[in-house]
Design a protein around this motif. Structure first.
Motif, PDB file in Angstrom:
ATOM      1  N   ALA B 145       0.833  -1.207   0.000  1.00 32.41           N
ATOM      2  CA  ALA B 145       0.000   0.000   0.000  1.00 32.41           C
ATOM      3  C   ALA B 145       0.869   1.258   0.000  1.00 32.41           C
ATOM      4  CB  ALA B 145      -0.915  -0.006   1.223  1.00 32.41           C
ATOM      5  N   GLN B 146       2.019   1.195   0.664  1.00 31.64           N
ATOM      6  CA  GLN B 146       2.877   2.374   0.786  1.00 31.64           C
ATOM      7  C   GLN B 146       3.664   2.658  -0.489  1.00 31.64           C
ATOM      8  OE1 GLN B 146       3.162   4.599   3.208  1.00 31.64           O
ATOM      9  NE2 GLN B 146       1.695   3.622   4.572  1.00 31.64           N
ATOM     10  N   LYS B 210      12.423   1.046  -3.035  1.00 30.88           N
ATOM     11  CA  LYS B 210      11.384   1.900  -2.458  1.00 30.88           C
ATOM     12  C   LYS B 210      10.983   1.453  -1.050  1.00 30.88           C
ATOM     13  CE  LYS B 210      10.586   4.683  -5.994  1.00 30.88           C
ATOM     14  NZ  LYS B 210      12.048   4.901  -6.152  1.00 30.88           N
ATOM     15  N   GLY B 211      11.236   0.163  -0.756  1.00 30.14           N
ATOM     16  CA  GLY B 211      10.778  -0.319   0.549  1.00 30.14           C
ATOM     17  C   GLY B 211      11.611  -1.470   1.085  1.00 30.14           C
ATOM     18  N   VAL B 212      11.546  -1.647   2.417  1.00 29.51           N
ATOM     19  CA  VAL B 212      12.258  -2.743   3.081  1.00 29.51           C
ATOM     20  C   VAL B 212      11.312  -3.400   4.076  1.00 29.51           C
ATOM     21  CG1 VAL B 212      14.169  -3.367   4.620  1.00 29.51           C
ATOM     22  CG2 VAL B 212      14.484  -1.554   2.910  1.00 29.51           C
ATOM     23  N   GLN B 233      16.466   8.390   2.799  1.00 29.40           N
ATOM     24  CA  GLN B 233      15.478   8.432   3.884  1.00 29.40           C
ATOM     25  C   GLN B 233      14.051   8.137   3.414  1.00 29.40           C
ATOM     26  OE1 GLN B 233      17.967  10.617   3.600  1.00 29.40           O
ATOM     27  NE2 GLN B 233      18.549  11.500   5.569  1.00 29.40           N
ATOM     28  N   SER B 234      13.808   8.338   2.124  1.00 29.81           N
ATOM     29  CA  SER B 234      12.431   8.182   1.647  1.00 29.81           C
ATOM     30  C   SER B 234      12.007   6.716   1.540  1.00 29.81           C
ATOM     31  CB  SER B 234      12.297   8.853   0.283  1.00 29.81           C
ATOM     32  OG  SER B 234      13.194   8.236  -0.617  1.00 29.81           O
ATOM     33  N   VAL B 235      12.967   5.787   1.686  1.00 28.67           N
ATOM     34  CA  VAL B 235      12.619   4.364   1.580  1.00 28.67           C
ATOM     35  C   VAL B 235      11.728   3.958   2.763  1.00 28.67           C
ATOM     36  CG1 VAL B 235      13.536   2.020   1.592  1.00 28.67           C
ATOM     37  CG2 VAL B 235      14.717   3.815   0.309  1.00 28.67           C
ATOM     38  N   VAL B 236      10.655   3.256   2.454  1.00 30.53           N
ATOM     39  CA  VAL B 236       9.708   2.816   3.481  1.00 30.53           C
ATOM     40  C   VAL B 236      10.256   1.564   4.179  1.00 30.53           C
ATOM     41  CG1 VAL B 236       7.424   1.813   3.854  1.00 30.53           C
ATOM     42  CG2 VAL B 236       7.713   3.729   2.255  1.00 30.53           C
ATOM     43  N   VAL B 237      10.374   1.606   5.525  1.00 33.47           N
ATOM     44  CA  VAL B 237      10.878   0.442   6.267  1.00 33.47           C
ATOM     45  C   VAL B 237       9.789  -0.077   7.208  1.00 33.47           C
ATOM     46  CG1 VAL B 237      12.623  -0.415   7.871  1.00 33.47           C
ATOM     47  CG2 VAL B 237      13.247   1.288   6.150  1.00 33.47           C
ATOM     48  N   GLY B 253       8.710   9.008  12.719  1.00 32.36           N
ATOM     49  CA  GLY B 253       8.568   9.010  11.263  1.00 32.36           C
ATOM     50  C   GLY B 253       9.717   8.349  10.525  1.00 32.36           C
ATOM     51  N   LYS B 254      10.613   7.699  11.255  1.00 32.23           N
ATOM     52  CA  LYS B 254      11.754   7.057  10.593  1.00 32.23           C
ATOM     53  C   LYS B 254      11.390   5.675  10.074  1.00 32.23           C
ATOM     54  CE  LYS B 254      15.496   9.355  13.005  1.00 32.23           C
ATOM     55  NZ  LYS B 254      16.700   9.185  13.827  1.00 32.23           N
TER      56      LYS B 254
END
Lengths: 310, 295
Positions: B145-146, B210-212, B233-237, B253-254
């Protein structure tokens, strides 16, 4: 002679302590004095009791051995690995005992040859042996040991309802009590603990005697390691942590002097059972584990306090 | 004098023995809970959940704490057997070492329910633990979704072969396979340091991720540090476990989200299952406890 009477009276007070504890617990908990619970206590005391036997030799000689818990873990792990290679269980157990003895002797050699503080040397070996256990086990328990007869019996077997580990403990107590009281070797241990200089002047092999007690300590730690490995059907890298303190507590509760030369194996038997009965009783009484630690510490403090007054 | 004292004591013990044998009252309202360690807030919460449920259902809970020492736990199980508790809820220090304890309880005809960790090599009445597969699905769906379909993502795995690794991975793949492009799936052993170095290595060849999803928060926090160092920093974790550090990172928000286990619910469901069994109802062999997403 007067000195001996003093020590015996110290043991007498710990025996009174044990009986008193037993009486109080049997009133407080209906399951305490059942035969099955008494066997349960014997079973639970066996590990600490065995380690405390070796510790008694070390403390009587004027030393201390902090490495017993790590020796227990390493011998247990090696035993487990040997069993996994398919080696016969009896042979594997003999080798584990041999390893424990050698590891213990390593302590003794450094302490007696180089005249180093037992506390520091055995602490260094405690750390090294624990590290070696982690390396050997890769930090994970060793499992799948099979169900070979003698190995299984060591920690889980029973003889007429009496746990085999308890029988091993009682035999260990009897043999070592005899060695300490009746043999030249035993008298030598008392001598080097009481007055090392006098012992040396009278021609006793002080260094050899001092080295040997750590070997004995390692041997009994390995024995406990075998029983624990069998009981848990696996070797745990963290096994035996803190066992050195329980063993020292048992020896001291039994009236043996930490400065060496004074004390008896009978006292250690009583001391080990006081700790075991206390553990068991507090569990039966559903005392929270946090309070249990406070109670145990207080009992030890009380025991040394009572001992000092005499 | 001493002789007198000793004989007096023996008489007292004898009397106590008689009284002791007389009082074999029923203990069927007692449930034992053997906890691996109360040094970990997770298990303290689990215990509290169990205590609350036991009180509600009118049962007495006997709790023991093994301080992560399987040998101590074996002794405590023996003591619970002596107390004749009706059921033992066992949260093993170690799944392999628990086998002989379950066998001993079985000999005394006391059923064992394993809690949070399973028992290897022996059969228990029921196993109650977080549904890690469902948690993996939750994390995967949130990540999807993110970052949107087709994005490149990374999976940081736990210790290879560990049940948490297998289950969380299975759930994650169930949710995202074919929808996201997983450019790397590498183990970092549930460890923050390793999460950092493994992530650093992955970044070298994949600047466009984009994500982890990390199988636990420790690795996720390590990955966040690696991403920050690389100005990504913009990568979604997304992590797993909702540790204090991770929840703080989510608030700051990290970290985007973390999957929370519900230890109190695990405890309360364990007691509920025990009581169900005592009332003669059938209980499932495996009871998964739901999780929730913290974001």
């Amino acid at each position: 002679m007067k000195k001996k009477q003093l020590v015996i009276s110290g043991q007498f007070s710990s025996l009174i302590g044990l009986l008193f504890l037993g009486i109080v617990l049997s009133f407080l908990s209906s399951s305490f004095l059942s035969l099955s619970n008494l066997m349960n206590i014997l079973n639970q005391v066996s590990l600490n009791g065995l380690v405390a036997i070796g510790m008694t030799f070390v403390i009587l000689s004027g030393g201390i051995d902090l490495s017993v818990g790590s020796i227990l873990a390493l011998s247990g792990a090696v035993l487990a690995a040997l069993l996994k290679t398919g080696m016969p269980d009896f042979l594997s157990m003999i080798l584990a005992l041999l390893l424990g003895t050698i590891l213990g002797l390593a302590n003794g050699v450094f302490i007696s040859r180089f005249n180093l503080q037992p506390f520091i040397v055995s602490m260094a070996f405690m750390t090294m042996f624990r590290g070696a256990t982690f390396v050997f086990t890769q930090g994970r328990p060793i499992t799948g040991l099979g169900d070979k007869g003698i190995f299984v019996a060591a920690g889980r077997g029973e003889l007429y309802g009496v746990p085999l580990s308890g029988i091993i403990l009682l035999i260990g107590f009897a043999v070592t009590a005899f060695v300490l009281a009746k043999t030249v070797y035993g008298k030598g241990i008392y001598a080097i603990g009481g007055n090392p200089e006098a012992a040396r002047l009278s021609g006793l092999p002080v260094k050899g005697l001092r080295t040997s007690v750590y070997g004995i300590s390692g041997f009994f730690a390995a024995m406990a390691g075998i029983i624990l490995t069998s009981r848990l059907d696996s070797a745990q890298p963290l096994a035996g942590q803190g066992y050195e303190l329980d063993a020292i507590a048992a020896v001291v509760l039994g009236g043996t002097s930490l400065s060496g030369g004074r004390g008896f194996m009978v006292g250690t038997v009583i001391g080990a059972f006081i700790i075991g009965v206390l553990n068991n009783g507090l569990n039966l009484l559903e005392v929270s584990s946090f309070y249990q630690q406070i109670v145990k510490g207080a009992v030890i403090l009380l025991a040394v306090l009572l001992d000092r007054r005499k | 004098m001493k002789k007198l004292l000793v004989s007096a004591l023996i008489v007292i013990i004898g009397a106590a023995l008689l009284i002791g044998c007389g009082g074999t009252g029923s203990s069927s309202k007692k449930i034992g809970l053997a906890i691996s360690t109360l040094n970990n807030p997770f298990f303290v919460t689990l215990k509290e959940g169990a205590e609350a449920k036991a009180k509600e259902l009118g049962y007495e809970l006997v709790v023991t704490d093994a301080q992560d020492d399987p040998a101590k736990q074996a002794g405590q199980i023996d003591d619970l057997i002596q107390k004749k508790v009706a059921v033992i809820l066992l949260n093993p220090c170690n799944s392999d070492a628990a086998k002989t304890m379950v066998e001993k309880a079985a000999k005394a005809k006391i059923p064992v329910i394993s809690v949070d960790r399973g028992v290897n090599g022996a059969t228990v009445l029921s196993h109650i633990a977080s549904d890690n597969v469902a948690g993996g699905v939750m994390a995967g769906e949130e990540l999807l979704a993110q970052v949107g379909p087709g994005a490149k993502v990374v999976e940081l795995q736990g210790i290879p072969g560990a049940s948490a690794t297998v289950d969380r991975g299975t759930g994650f793949h169930k949710a995202v396979d074919g929808k996201l492009e997983i450019v790397a799936s590498q183990p970092a052993d549930f460890n923050r340091d390793k999460g950092f170095t493994v992530m650093q290595n992955i970044i070298q060849g994949n600047k466009d991720i984009k994500g982890v999803f990390a199988h636990n928060d420790e690795m996720a926090l390590g990955a966040i540090q690696a991403l920050e160092a690389a100005k990504l920093q913009s990568v979604v974790v997304i992590g797993f476990d909702a540790t204090d550090d991770a929840v703080a990172a989510v608030k700051a928000g990290k970290m985007k989200a973390t999957v929370a286990q519900k230890p109190a619910l695990i405890g309360s469901m364990a007691v509920e299952t025990a009581v169900k069994h005592l009332k003669g109802e059938k209980v499932e062999a495996v009871i998964p406890v739901p999780l929730e997403l913290v974001k």
